[in-house]
Each structure stands twice: as structure tokens, then as C-alpha cells.
Design a protein around this motif. Structure first.
Motif, short mmCIF file in Angstrom:
data_model
loop_
_atom_site.label_atom_id
_atom_site.label_comp_id
_atom_site.label_asym_id
_atom_site.label_seq_id
_atom_site.Cartn_x
_atom_site.Cartn_y
_atom_site.Cartn_z
N LYS A 224 -4.90 -10.10 9.94
CA LYS A 224 -5.81 -9.13 10.35
C LYS A 224 -5.57 -8.28 11.78
CE LYS A 224 -9.80 -11.17 7.88
NZ LYS A 224 -11.18 -11.65 8.32
N LYS B 90 -2.77 -5.74 11.14
CA LYS B 90 -3.05 -4.55 10.29
C LYS B 90 -4.31 -3.73 11.02
CE LYS B 90 -0.34 -5.34 6.93
NZ LYS B 90 0.79 -4.27 6.84
N MET B 91 -4.70 -4.09 11.99
CA MET B 91 -5.72 -3.22 12.76
C MET B 91 -4.81 -2.09 13.45
SD MET B 91 -7.85 -4.59 16.12
CE MET B 91 -8.13 -6.29 15.24
N ALA B 92 -5.74 -1.06 13.30
CA ALA B 92 -5.04 0.34 13.90
C ALA B 92 -4.99 0.19 15.36
CB ALA B 92 -6.15 1.51 13.35
N SER C 277 -7.60 1.61 17.27
CA SER C 277 -8.86 1.28 17.34
C SER C 277 -9.00 0.22 18.89
CB SER C 277 -9.31 0.34 16.12
OG SER C 277 -8.37 -0.78 15.99
N LYS D 12 -3.51 6.47 12.90
CA LYS D 12 -4.19 5.16 12.92
C LYS D 12 -3.23 4.05 12.29
CE LYS D 12 -8.85 6.82 12.31
NZ LYS D 12 -8.57 7.65 13.34
N THR D 13 -1.77 4.22 12.89
CA THR D 13 -0.92 3.23 12.79
C THR D 13 -1.40 1.84 13.05
OG1 THR D 13 0.79 4.91 13.21
CG2 THR D 13 1.54 2.79 13.25
N ASP D 14 -0.77 0.96 12.16
CA ASP D 14 -1.29 -0.40 12.62
C ASP D 14 -0.40 -1.17 13.58
OD1 ASP D 14 0.81 -1.29 11.19
OD2 ASP D 14 -0.16 -1.64 9.34
N PHE D 15 -0.81 -2.04 14.18
CA PHE D 15 -0.03 -2.83 15.38
C PHE D 15 1.40 -3.39 14.66
CE2 PHE D 15 -3.67 -3.44 17.96
CZ PHE D 15 -2.98 -3.10 19.06
N GLU D 16 1.39 -3.68 13.53
CA GLU D 16 2.73 -4.17 12.92
C GLU D 16 3.62 -2.99 13.05
OE1 GLU D 16 4.14 -6.76 9.08
OE2 GLU D 16 2.29 -5.73 8.80
N ASN D 17 3.44 -2.00 12.50
CA ASN D 17 4.24 -0.57 12.46
C ASN D 17 4.38 -0.07 13.80
OD1 ASN D 17 5.24 -0.20 9.54
ND2 ASN D 17 2.98 -0.19 9.08
#
Length: 116
Positions: free
Chosen positions: A5, A8-10, A13, A54-59
Motif C-alpha cells: 500500500k 502504491k501511494m502517490a 499525497s 500522481k506517480t506512486d512511490f514505487e515508480n
């Protein structure tokens, strides 16, 4: 919290929370950005695209132009974990960023934070 989670968090955010934490201690958005640029190799334009998309932490970390080679000099405890001992590479990178923002909020000089 489930790591998946978090990954996948932006980033968008959490970014305002980094700024708020810094500003609450009379530090600046520019200093937060300098830390992000130092850690990842991103530019101001890149960061704005990350926020807009809104790129997630993974990317956010996977696509970073260059993770700073001095990242291994970041040590200490954040959220109850020693950053240098976190086994998941992505979670470790997230916590490194948390640690640097924490150091900023605690009044450490930007040169020390950026391991100069």
C-alpha cells in the motif's frame, strides 16, 4: 502498514506533509525540494510532473535519474527502524527520504543533511 500500500501511494499525497513538517519548524519548501533532488537526481520540472501525474512511490524511486551514491551515509532511526538495516530496498529508500526530512525539521543544516 502493508508495504504494498505504501509503494502504491502517490508521492503527491505525501509531499505536502513533508513541506508542512519542514515549514512548521521554519524550514522551506525549497529545502525539501533540494533534499529530494539530491536523493533522486530529479529536477524541478521532473518533480512537478511526478506531482501532476500522481506517480506512486514505487515508480518515484524506480525511475529516479540517479539515487545519490552517498545514500549509504544516511543512518539512524525513523519510525522505529534503523534505516541502514531495512531489508526491502524500496522501503529503505522511502525511509531514507523520511529520515532526511526529519533531520531538516530537527534543525540540521542543509549541508549536513546532504552529507557534504
Amino acid at each position: 502498514m502493508n508495504n504494498h500500500k505504501v509503494f502504491k501511494m502517490a508521492f503527491a499525497s505525501v509531499y505536502p506533509h513533508y513541506i508542512a513538517k519542514a515549514e512548521k519548524k521554519n524550514r522551506t519548501k525549497a529545502e525539501v525540494d533540494a533534499i529530494i533532488f539530491w536523493l533522486t537526481g530529479y529536477t524541478e520540472t521532473d518533480l512537478q510532473q511526478i506531482l501532476d501525474n500522481k506517480t506512486d512511490f514505487e515508480n518515484f524511486f524506480a525511475k529516479a535519474p540517479q539515487i545519490n551514491p552517498n545514500i549509504t551515509k544516511i543512518t539512524g532511526v525513523i519510525c522505529g527502524y534503523r534505516v541502514e538495516e531495512i531489508e526491502d530496498p524500496l522501503m529503505q529508500q522511502i525511509r531514507y527520504l523520511d529520515k532526511l526530512i526529519d533531520e531538516l525539521a530537527k534543525g540540521k543544516s542543509i549541508d549536513k543533511i546532504l552529507r557534504k
